[in-house]
Design an enzyme around this catalytic site. Structure first.
Site, PDB file in Angstrom:
ATOM      1  CG  ASP A 293      -1.913   1.103   1.269  1.00 13.72           C
ATOM      2  OD1 ASP A 293      -2.181   1.692   0.210  1.00 13.72           O
ATOM      3  OD2 ASP A 293      -2.430   1.404   2.369  1.00 13.72           O
ATOM      4  CB  CYS A 333      -3.633   6.079  -3.056  1.00 15.10           C
ATOM      5  SG  CYS A 333      -1.980   6.431  -2.496  1.00 15.10           S
TER       6      CYS A 333
HETATM    7  N1  SAH Z   1      -1.162   0.830   4.728  1.00 17.87           N
HETATM    8  C1  SAH Z   1      -1.277   2.013   5.553  1.00 17.87           C
HETATM    9  C2  SAH Z   1      -1.218   3.273   4.753  1.00 17.87           C
HETATM   10  C3  SAH Z   1       0.010   3.410   3.900  1.00 17.87           C
HETATM   11  S1  SAH Z   1       0.295   5.020   3.324  1.00 17.87           S
HETATM   12  C4  SAH Z   1      -2.578   1.972   6.330  1.00 17.87           C
HETATM   13  O1  SAH Z   1      -3.488   1.273   5.898  1.00 17.87           O
HETATM   14  O2  SAH Z   1      -2.671   2.631   7.348  1.00 17.87           O
HETATM   15  C5  SAH Z   1       1.909   4.867   2.720  1.00 17.87           C
HETATM   16  C6  SAH Z   1       2.957   4.727   3.787  1.00 17.87           C
HETATM   17  O3  SAH Z   1       4.193   4.461   3.149  1.00 17.87           O
HETATM   18  C7  SAH Z   1       3.181   5.965   4.634  1.00 17.87           C
HETATM   19  O4  SAH Z   1       3.083   5.616   5.972  1.00 17.87           O
HETATM   20  C8  SAH Z   1       4.614   6.403   4.296  1.00 17.87           C
HETATM   21  O5  SAH Z   1       5.309   6.915   5.432  1.00 17.87           O
HETATM   22  C9  SAH Z   1       5.234   5.116   3.853  1.00 17.87           C
HETATM   23  N2  SAH Z   1       6.339   5.200   2.915  1.00 17.87           N
HETATM   24  C10 SAH Z   1       6.578   6.125   1.961  1.00 17.87           C
HETATM   25  N3  SAH Z   1       7.649   5.793   1.231  1.00 17.87           N
HETATM   26  C11 SAH Z   1       8.108   4.612   1.742  1.00 17.87           C
HETATM   27  C12 SAH Z   1       9.172   3.734   1.412  1.00 17.87           C
HETATM   28  N4  SAH Z   1       9.988   3.997   0.377  1.00 17.87           N
HETATM   29  N5  SAH Z   1       9.342   2.623   2.130  1.00 17.87           N
HETATM   30  C13 SAH Z   1       8.511   2.329   3.162  1.00 17.87           C
HETATM   31  N6  SAH Z   1       7.485   3.114   3.511  1.00 17.87           N
HETATM   32  C14 SAH Z   1       7.283   4.236   2.817  1.00 17.87           C
END
Ligand code: SAH
Length: 388
Positions: A293, A333
């Site tokens: 996600d 998204c």
């Molecule tokens: N699955 C979560 C929402 C994910 S939103 C839920 O249902 O609550 C995307 C997330 O990815 C965010 O928390 C962001 O901090 C993280 N993120 C962004 N880039 C990333 C990366 N390269 N590796 C790991 N996490 C990352």
């Protein structure tokens, strides 16, 4: 607001946005100032509708009423009350005290987002029109929800785009604690309303959390881009055998630890503060349920190819870690990656990983995030449930 010749098509199809490129000239500069009601008129002089004027924005007018009759602010209050009322007891939303009460264009209120977290209502204003009506909206919300407190979360990007001042803080009641506890089905989460992403929680993934809870029994779960552990907690409630969470934000991961700790015990839980794209390449684990996600990878239409490749890569490596019979939920998204492209991405990943997969279900946002048919841009969250 007079439109250019032949640029009235979109408004005639009830699309709520008048883009700057469609505007010939402002009708009455005195009255059409930022946030005010503007009349939208075709080049031939026909009144098509009325909306909020945003002189600084690419979206120059957000139409709230089509036709010749001029509305007033009472229309907003009515729609707000309807939006709140529609959600009360909606079986499609189900048992939760955290939900979206107003979903902008999807509820006929472009520029307005309202989320409820237990006793706190969080409002986010995304247009000059809504910003100009902060006091009116606050009163209406307080009355419609009877929530103990109201809080405004600043939308900095929108404020810049709309040329309005950034505003964040208490709207009514006691200053809410930054952290509140919410209950969704039997799941409990701590949400940080002040520092968290979005308005604090990914309310839009509720249906998919339910699905994960149903699928998780006995499975080893990998939650990539875990944020505060929304999916991992659902998996714990579903009886997962093991949890692995990967998230790049230390703050989010710290809250994920708390949320997982408060969930039914899972024999093994591992937390990695790491880049998920790199993690999947190096990981040697085996999983029976994988959630992917990521944040929006295509912010602009020009990023689509690069974003599609990133989606494909992470899925490809995840599929290599998937045990036979595993479920994989993959999401995008980004507005500019549509459901069709997401399928193509999944196909390419499956082919390159040499792992055949079935598409079991299409996934998306729940009923408290409705999309108006007139405004297809309202669709942003797409997902696939795959079975290896
Ligand atoms: N699955 C979560 C929402 C994910 S939103 C839920 O249902 O609550 C995307 C997330 O990815 C965010 O928390 C962001 O901090 C993280 N993120 C962004 N880039 C990333 C990366 N390269 N590796 C790991 N996490 C990352």
């Amino acid at each position: 607001m007079i439109l250019l010749p032949a640029r009235d098509r979109s408004a005639r199809r009830r699309h709520p946005w008048v883009l700057s490129g469609a505007v010939a000239r402002v009708l009455d500069a005195e009255r059409e100032c930022a946030g005010e009601w503007a009349r939208v008129v075709s080049a031939e002089g026909e009144t098509l509708g009325y909306g909020h004027y945003s002189p600084a924005s690419q979206i120059r007018v957000r139409i709230l009423a089509f036709g010749k009759e001029a509305p007033d602010d009472g229309l907003l209050i009515e729609r707000l009350q309807e939006s709140v009322a529609r959600r009360a007891g909606d079986p499609l939303i189900g048992e939760t005290d955290a939900l979206r009460l107003v979903n902008s264009e999807g509820d006929g209120l472009p520029g307005l987002i309202v989320d409820r977290y237990g006793d706190v209502v969080v409002m986010k204003l995304g247009s000059a029109g809504m910003s100009a009506r902060r006091a009116l909206l606050t009163r209406a919300l307080r009355e419609a929800t009877s929530a103990a407190s109201g809080f405004e979360r600043a939308d900095t990007a929108a404020a810049r785009r709309e040329g309005v001042a950034v505003h964040q803080g208490s709207l009514w009641g006691a200053e809410p604690e930054p952290r509140v506890s919410i209950r969704e089905r039997t799941r409990r989460y701590t949400v940080d309303l002040v520092h968290g992403q979005k308005t604090g929680f990914y309310l839009d993934q509720r249906d998919s959390r339910d699905l994960v809870a149903r699928l998780a029994a006995g499975r080893r779960v990998l939650d990539l881009f875990a944020y505060t552990g929304g999916f991992a907690v659902a998996a714990a409630h579903g009886g997962a055998a093991a949890l692995t969470l990967v998230e790049s934000s230390a703050e989010a991961l710290a809250l994920a630890r708390e949320n997982v700790a408060a969930a039914p015990g899972v024999p093994e839980a591992a937390f990695f503060e790491a880049d998920a794209f790199r993690f999947v390449r190096q990981d040697t684990g085996r999983y029976d349920l994988i959630v992917i996600d990521p944040p929006p990878l295509a912010r602009r239409a020009g990023d689509v190819q690069r974003a599609a490749r990133a989606h494909k890569d992470v899925l490809l490596f995840a599929l290599r870690r998937a045990a036979p019979g595993a479920f994989v939920l993959t999401f995008s998204c980004s507005h500019s990656i549509d459901a069709k492209l997401l399928r193509q991405v999944a196909f390419a990943a499956s082919l390159d990983a040499a792992v055949p997969v079935q598409v079991v279900r299409e996934l998306g946002a729940p009923a408290d995030h409705p999309v108006s048919l007139d405004h297809p841009e309202g669709v942003y969250l797409k997902g696939l449930l795959l079975r290896v």
